[in-house]
Motif scaffolding. Structure first.
Motif, PDB file in Angstrom:
ATOM      1  N   MET A 152      41.247  49.038  44.269  1.00  0.00           N
ATOM      2  CA  MET A 152      40.604  48.157  43.289  1.00  0.00           C
ATOM      3  C   MET A 152      41.230  48.316  41.907  1.00  0.00           C
ATOM      4  O   MET A 152      41.464  47.332  41.201  1.00  0.00           O
ATOM      5  N   ALA A 156      43.342  45.567  39.703  1.00  0.00           N
ATOM      6  CA  ALA A 156      42.999  45.241  38.317  1.00  0.00           C
ATOM      7  C   ALA A 156      44.211  45.408  37.408  1.00  0.00           C
ATOM      8  O   ALA A 156      44.445  44.585  36.504  1.00  0.00           O
ATOM      9  N   ILE A 187      41.302  47.855  32.074  1.00  0.00           N
ATOM     10  CA  ILE A 187      40.607  47.959  33.363  1.00  0.00           C
ATOM     11  C   ILE A 187      39.301  48.736  33.208  1.00  0.00           C
ATOM     12  O   ILE A 187      38.686  49.142  34.194  1.00  0.00           O
ATOM     13  N   THR A 190      36.165  47.742  35.158  1.00  0.00           N
ATOM     14  CA  THR A 190      36.173  48.176  36.564  1.00  0.00           C
ATOM     15  C   THR A 190      35.779  49.634  36.670  1.00  0.00           C
ATOM     16  O   THR A 190      35.000  50.024  37.556  1.00  0.00           O
ATOM     17  N   THR A 193      32.018  49.931  36.222  1.00  0.00           N
ATOM     18  CA  THR A 193      31.299  49.477  37.415  1.00  0.00           C
ATOM     19  C   THR A 193      31.278  50.549  38.487  1.00  0.00           C
ATOM     20  O   THR A 193      30.222  50.862  39.056  1.00  0.00           O
TER      21      THR A 193
END
Length: 274
Positions: A152, A156, A187, A190, A193
């Motif tokens: 992930m 990104a 990033i 991200t 999160t």
């Protein structure tokens, strides 16, 4: 929503057997007081809390560092970056049980045999030895957990415009400076999160213990998530066991919610700004 609402109701209910008859009743905070007492005084519950926090703190710190490092490596398309992407994606498509079996053979058979060949002493396997079980489980979860984050993060990073990177290089940001002052801030959402999701799951993480030990995990390794799974499985259709388990869940919810929001607030307030 139905299950969650029913858990709240169960927190304030009591079920007692009078002979073979099940008698239902209500209580104010009796189940909650019992749950708090268990978490504060009982060895098994204290170890479950301690291990849950330990697995998260060690696993999150190392996994996040490795994920960011490998993501940056992959995004720069360095030697072997494609191979890294494939290897990191494998845990997502291979059965977790298969990975557990491979890992158990490695730490319980391969490593003792290597030690025996080198030093003529054959120790116990790392999962067989209670003193090394915790560390072995942590290592497995780090290896298996950082792959998704890496993919992930690398995705990104690949979405950052090349012009931004070129402008940063012209201004003297290269290597570690490029990562710290340009890539990581871009990033960061991200990162936030994943961190919030990780914090919110501290008390539901089983750390793959059931796959390793089935019903036989020792108190030195169990987590709150594993404890709940085992107790719920053992309770079966015995309703008398559920109110206390529901109360434990409510207590931990009231602990994890403010911690999660506090972490979210701190990350958003003190994080890097572009």
């Amino acid at each position: 929503m139905g299950v969650g609402f029913n858990s709240i109701l169960l927190t304030f209910r009591t079920y007692k057997y009078q002979g073979v008859k099940l008698v239902e009743g209500w209580t104010a905070f009796g189940n909650i007081r019992t749950a708090i007492d268990l978490f504060l005084t009982d060895y098994t519950h204290l170890m479950a809390l301690k291990n849950s926090l330990g697995y998260w703190l060690i696993g999150y710190t190392i996994s996040m560092a490795l994920a960011l490092l490998f993501s940056y490596y992959i995004s720069k398309k360095m030697i072997g970056s494609r191979l890294f992407r494939i290897m990191l994606f494998l845990p997502s498509i291979i059965s977790a049980m298969s990975l557990v079996v491979i890992y158990k053979y490695f730490v319980d058979r391969a490593i003792p045999e290597v030690v025996n060949l080198l030093f003529k002493v054959k120790p116990k396997g790392l999962l067989e030895n209670e003193s090394t079980q915790f560390a072995s489980i942590v290592v497995f979860n780090i290896l298996m957990g950082s792959g998704t984050w890496t993919l992930m993060f690398s995705n990104a990073m690949s979405g950052i415009e090349p012009e931004v990177i070129e402008a940063a290089k012209i201004d003297g940001a290269a290597g570690i400076k490029e990562f710290v002052f340009v890539i990581f801030p871009m990033i960061y959402s991200t990162f936030v999160t994943f961190t919030i999701i990780s914090v919110g799951g501290i008390f539901i993480n089983q750390a793959n213990l059931f796959s390793f030990f089935s019903h036989g995990a020792s108190a030195n390794t169990i987590t709150v998530g594993y404890y709940f799974y085992e107790k719920t499985l053992a309770a079966g259709s015995n309703l008398a066991e559920y109110p206390l388990l529901a109360a434990m869940g409510i207590v931990l919810t009231f602990i994890s919610i403010p911690i999660t929001y506090l972490v979210k607030w701190a990350l958003e307030k003190y994080g890097p700004q572009m």
